[in-house]
Design a protein around this motif. Sequence first.
Motif, PDB file in Angstrom:
ATOM      1  N   ALA A 286       0.831  -1.209   0.000  1.00 34.03           N
ATOM      2  CA  ALA A 286       0.000   0.000   0.000  1.00 34.03           C
ATOM      3  C   ALA A 286       0.863   1.256   0.000  1.00 34.03           C
ATOM      4  CB  ALA A 286      -0.953  -0.003   1.183  1.00 34.03           C
ATOM      5  N   LEU A 287       1.966   1.232   0.739  1.00 34.34           N
ATOM      6  CA  LEU A 287       2.857   2.391   0.801  1.00 34.34           C
ATOM      7  C   LEU A 287       3.488   2.665  -0.564  1.00 34.34           C
ATOM      8  CD1 LEU A 287       4.183   4.594   2.532  1.00 34.34           C
ATOM      9  CD2 LEU A 287       6.021   2.946   3.034  1.00 34.34           C
ATOM     10  N   ILE A 288       3.960   1.637  -1.223  1.00 31.30           N
ATOM     11  CA  ILE A 288       4.557   1.800  -2.563  1.00 31.30           C
ATOM     12  C   ILE A 288       3.510   2.337  -3.536  1.00 31.30           C
ATOM     13  CG2 ILE A 288       5.472   0.514  -4.552  1.00 31.30           C
ATOM     14  CD1 ILE A 288       7.040  -1.179  -2.450  1.00 31.30           C
TER      15      ILE A 288
ATOM     16  N   LEU B 116       2.893   6.145  -2.548  1.00 28.25           N
ATOM     17  CA  LEU B 116       3.996   7.044  -2.901  1.00 28.25           C
ATOM     18  C   LEU B 116       4.152   7.186  -4.408  1.00 28.25           C
ATOM     19  CD1 LEU B 116       6.650   6.012  -0.209  1.00 28.25           C
ATOM     20  CD2 LEU B 116       5.144   8.027  -0.216  1.00 28.25           C
ATOM     21  N   SER B 117       3.979   6.093  -5.135  1.00 32.16           N
ATOM     22  CA  SER B 117       4.068   6.150  -6.600  1.00 32.16           C
ATOM     23  C   SER B 117       2.947   6.979  -7.195  1.00 32.16           C
ATOM     24  CB  SER B 117       4.028   4.740  -7.190  1.00 32.16           C
ATOM     25  OG  SER B 117       5.093   3.972  -6.694  1.00 32.16           O
ATOM     26  N   SER B 118       1.761   6.839  -6.632  1.00 34.62           N
ATOM     27  CA  SER B 118       0.618   7.603  -7.120  1.00 34.62           C
ATOM     28  C   SER B 118       0.809   9.096  -6.868  1.00 34.62           C
ATOM     29  CB  SER B 118      -0.663   7.118  -6.438  1.00 34.62           C
ATOM     30  OG  SER B 118      -1.783   7.800  -6.936  1.00 34.62           O
ATOM     31  N   VAL B 119       1.300   9.450  -5.689  1.00 37.57           N
ATOM     32  CA  VAL B 119       1.546  10.861  -5.377  1.00 37.57           C
ATOM     33  C   VAL B 119       2.652  11.412  -6.279  1.00 37.57           C
ATOM     34  CG1 VAL B 119       2.319  12.477  -3.594  1.00 37.57           C
ATOM     35  CG2 VAL B 119       0.671  10.683  -3.019  1.00 37.57           C
ATOM     36  N   ALA B 120       3.709  10.634  -6.480  1.00 37.12           N
ATOM     37  CA  ALA B 120       4.785  11.075  -7.381  1.00 37.12           C
ATOM     38  C   ALA B 120       4.245  11.272  -8.801  1.00 37.12           C
ATOM     39  CB  ALA B 120       5.928  10.061  -7.380  1.00 37.12           C
ATOM     40  N   GLY B 121       3.409  10.353  -9.241  1.00 34.36           N
ATOM     41  CA  GLY B 121       2.788  10.498 -10.556  1.00 34.36           C
ATOM     42  C   GLY B 121       1.861  11.696 -10.623  1.00 34.36           C
ATOM     43  N   GLY B 122       1.302  12.067  -9.472  1.00 37.72           N
ATOM     44  CA  GLY B 122       0.460  13.252  -9.406  1.00 37.72           C
ATOM     45  C   GLY B 122       1.210  14.510  -9.808  1.00 37.72           C
TER      46      GLY B 122
END
Length: 192
Positions: free
Chosen positions: A56-58, A61-67
Motif C-alpha cells: 500500500a505504501l509503494i 507514494l508512486s501515485s503521489v509522485a505520478g500526481g
Amino acid sequence: MLQKTYDWMMDKAAHRHAIWWLALISFIESSVFPIPPDIMLIPLVLAAPTRWFRIALICTLSSVAGGYLGYAIGYYFMDSVGAWVLAAFHLTEKFAAFKPLVDQYGVWVIIVKGATPIPYKLITIAAGAFKFDLLDFTFASFIARAMRFFLVAALLWKFGPPIRDFVEKRLKLVTTIAVVLLVGGFLVVKLL
C-alpha cells in the motif's frame, strides 16, 4: 482496448517484479493511464497478505509522485496535453465543474475526490491548471491516496479473499465511507 489493458495488468500482477509494475502503474495512472492501480494492488495483497503495508505504501507514494506529472501537465501544458488527456477520458465537463469546488473547498476537495474512484488524473491536471499550491496539493494527495490504498490493502489483509469481490464491486462505496468518516472526524474535533 480496455480489456487488453486490464488483462496486461493482471498478467503483470503475477510477475516476479509485480511490486515495481504496481509502482509504475500507480505513477502513470495519476496522469495518463486509464485503469486504476487497485487492479494490481488487490492480487498483490492477496498473494502476500503480511506485506500489505509495504504494498500500500509503494502504491501510495508512486501515485503521489505520478500526481506531480499530472500537475505539471495541467500547469505547463493544459492547452495541449492536458486538454487531450481530459478529452480522451471524457473528463472535460468534470474539469470545468471542478474549478468552483477547488476555489471553495481547497485541500478538502482534493482529499475527498482523490480518495474516491473518480479518475485521479482529473484532480492532478486540474490542480496544476488552476495553479493550486504545490505543498497543499502534495499534502492532500498523500492523505487521499493513502486513505484509498491503505483501506483496500487493510481490508484484504484482515478479511482475505472473501472481501475481494466486495471491494472490487463496491470500491466507490468503501472509499466514500472512509472519506465520510475522515471528514466527520475532523468536524467533530473542530467543533469540540
